[in-house]
Design a protein around this motif. Sequence first.
Motif, mmCIF file in Angstrom:
data_model
loop_
_atom_site.group_PDB
_atom_site.id
_atom_site.type_symbol
_atom_site.label_atom_id
_atom_site.label_comp_id
_atom_site.label_asym_id
_atom_site.label_seq_id
_atom_site.Cartn_x
_atom_site.Cartn_y
_atom_site.Cartn_z
ATOM 1 N N LEU A 183 0.818 -1.227 0.000
ATOM 2 C CA LEU A 183 0.000 0.000 0.000
ATOM 3 C C LEU A 183 0.842 1.264 0.000
ATOM 4 O O LEU A 183 0.289 2.368 0.058
ATOM 5 N N ARG A 184 2.146 1.162 -0.099
ATOM 6 C CA ARG A 184 3.006 2.340 -0.075
ATOM 7 C C ARG A 184 2.849 3.159 -1.347
ATOM 8 O O ARG A 184 2.780 2.625 -2.452
ATOM 9 N N ASP A 185 2.769 4.463 -1.174
ATOM 10 C CA ASP A 185 2.664 5.370 -2.324
ATOM 11 C C ASP A 185 3.987 5.343 -3.103
ATOM 12 O O ASP A 185 5.047 5.620 -2.530
ATOM 13 N N PRO A 186 3.962 5.019 -4.392
ATOM 14 C CA PRO A 186 5.215 4.919 -5.159
ATOM 15 C C PRO A 186 5.935 6.257 -5.307
ATOM 16 O O PRO A 186 7.140 6.285 -5.534
ATOM 17 N N PRO A 233 0.629 3.233 4.558
ATOM 18 C CA PRO A 233 -0.726 3.584 5.014
ATOM 19 C C PRO A 233 -0.695 4.321 6.347
ATOM 20 O O PRO A 233 0.230 4.142 7.154
ATOM 21 N N ASN A 234 -1.689 5.158 6.581
ATOM 22 C CA ASN A 234 -1.758 5.904 7.840
ATOM 23 C C ASN A 234 -1.943 4.984 9.044
ATOM 24 O O ASN A 234 -1.442 5.253 10.142
ATOM 25 N N THR A 235 -2.686 3.904 8.849
ATOM 26 C CA THR A 235 -2.951 2.948 9.918
ATOM 27 C C THR A 235 -2.561 1.559 9.450
ATOM 28 O O THR A 235 -3.019 1.106 8.402
ATOM 29 N N THR A 236 -1.688 0.895 10.204
ATOM 30 C CA THR A 236 -1.246 -0.443 9.847
ATOM 31 C C THR A 236 -1.974 -1.483 10.696
ATOM 32 O O THR A 236 -2.680 -1.145 11.659
ATOM 33 N N ASP A 259 3.681 -5.737 -8.697
ATOM 34 C CA ASP A 259 4.456 -4.486 -8.679
ATOM 35 C C ASP A 259 5.894 -4.660 -8.187
ATOM 36 O O ASP A 259 6.773 -3.871 -8.542
ATOM 37 N N ASN A 260 6.149 -5.638 -7.300
ATOM 38 C CA ASN A 260 7.489 -5.795 -6.694
ATOM 39 C C ASN A 260 7.766 -7.284 -6.490
ATOM 40 O O ASN A 260 7.707 -7.802 -5.371
ATOM 41 N N PRO A 261 8.081 -8.002 -7.571
ATOM 42 C CA PRO A 261 8.247 -9.456 -7.490
ATOM 43 C C PRO A 261 9.336 -9.882 -6.504
ATOM 44 O O PRO A 261 9.209 -10.920 -5.839
#
Length: 605
Positions: free
Chosen positions: A487-490, A496-499, A533-535
């Motif tokens: 969920l990290r903004d690329p 995320p604000n809440t994990t 997105d990130n294998p």
Amino acid sequence: MLLTRLVEHAPHLDLPPVYYRHRRVRWLISLDIQGRMKSVDSAGHPELAPLTDRDSPKGTELATPYVYRSGAKPPPMLLVDTLQYVLAMPANDSDKAEAEAIRRNDAYIALLEQWAEHAADEPSAVAVLEFFHRKDHLNVSIPEGAKPSDTVALRVNGQWAHEAGSAAAVWRTTVAQRKGSDAGQGVCLACGHEGTLLDTIPEPVKAGAIPVADGKSRDTVLVSVNKTSQGRGGRIQLADIPICDGCGSTATAVLNSLLAADEHRYRTNDSVTVWWLKRPTRMRLLRSLREARPEDIRALYTELDQPHTGLENTRTDPNAFYALTLSANQSRVVVRDWLDVPLTKALAHARAWFEDHCIQDLWQEEPQYVALWRMARCLGRWKEEETGSGYVKGSEPPTAERTLLAMALRGPQHRPPVSLLQRLDQRIGADGHLDLPRMALLKLLLLRLHPQLRETVMPTLNSENTHPGVLCGRLFATFEQIQYLALRDPQTKKGPNTTIGDKYFTAAKARPLPMLEMIHDTAKSHLKKLWRDNPGAWNRLNLRLEELYTLLEGTPPPATLDVKGRALFTMGYYQQRAHDRAAATKAKATKNNGGDASPPTQDTE
């Protein structure tokens, strides 16, 4: 034994004369050799001279005659006493207070006459007695703002009258007579020699030297038996505790000196611990525990690793370490703990303390040591505000620091109360905050309460630890990392604000099975996104999940965990995060230096 050790330490200290104590003196009566006052006001009337200034607003500190006094008619002290005794200043405007002030002044002058009688050749004694016999003291102008309880001293021709050798001798004799036992002569319990026995301990522990909860400190007595219910066979005072006048005064004087020295005391909320050595050295044992300064810890390890050079004549004449923990109950001293061990053993206990709590920090690659006071403070409530974050002072248990200090001094065999671990687990669950002090304390308590864990609980992540609680904690940390990366903004690299850690950590460490199953189901969609997105991250995290579930040996996570299991869950979670962060930092540094490093499992958050 305690009194004996205190008396034995006296030659190593610069103590005032017997039955003298360092006190703040606010006023001065300065006399010439004929006993006439030197300080006068503008009208020529004699007046008190102040001994206060900007640096000493409460007066000048002097070693003066002092003894613990009580009762309806407390006796005077020689030369240095309050304005009630010296100038007959009443406590208030009542006739009763005025009569009492006159009584005290008469008793004060009578004591001066005893001094002059035994020191006929002492010029200062003659001058002082002349001053009071002429009743000049009744004409002294008392400044506005002076209180009857203010202390006043006398100086004759530039010399303090109470520092005369004859004054110290007469005062010692006077106190011995006041405090002497009806038994007279006897064998002293402290020194083992025959001498004049005391009825009560003459000198108290100074007010303020021992912390009290309400802040209203007072003089306290080291040994006090003044009720028949407290003594053996109904006997009171020191009837069953024979102490000679020399040991009675010296023991308290040494204790007061140690309590006044920062390098020899450790103050907590409800107690104070003083320490000393049979043969003083430069070792700062308690400071190393309290502050965990690297240079002090290195010195401690060096002292242990090189005993033949670090400790003088270790084998033939071993040094000894003494530690005394005190609190106060009204006007009595309460001995909370007493330690008398070889110095090498005390140093070994301190090293075990550091090794048992040493742990890797989230922000440091190497395991860290933590100051004892910080571990006590972390048992309190954590708060985060716009003005700053931190532990709320005073929210920790009042006995926490004293308990931890006893653990450090008494070594690994000293079992701490389980309530400390329960309290720490409760606070972590209540405010969801994990940091170095809390994790260091958690590791320490786990090892001290469960010594069998020493083989598996390490300062850094032990990938071979198969305890279900640790594995569940590592699983939770892995699921949290999967969520963060998915969920990290690329663009901003922010997660995320809440994990899931913010939402489910407390519940997961108490009930791992239902919570981890629920979180695992949610993580499947995050893994799909990572695969796309990130294998590389998907592959490593997916492999870790398989390894952790394999270590569970095919059994599901426990349905519930007890306090030990919850602590191990927290340990596994924290150490997995610290390990991932250290790996990410190392990989980033290698990449910046031009090396070929595979992408880390975790990017820095």
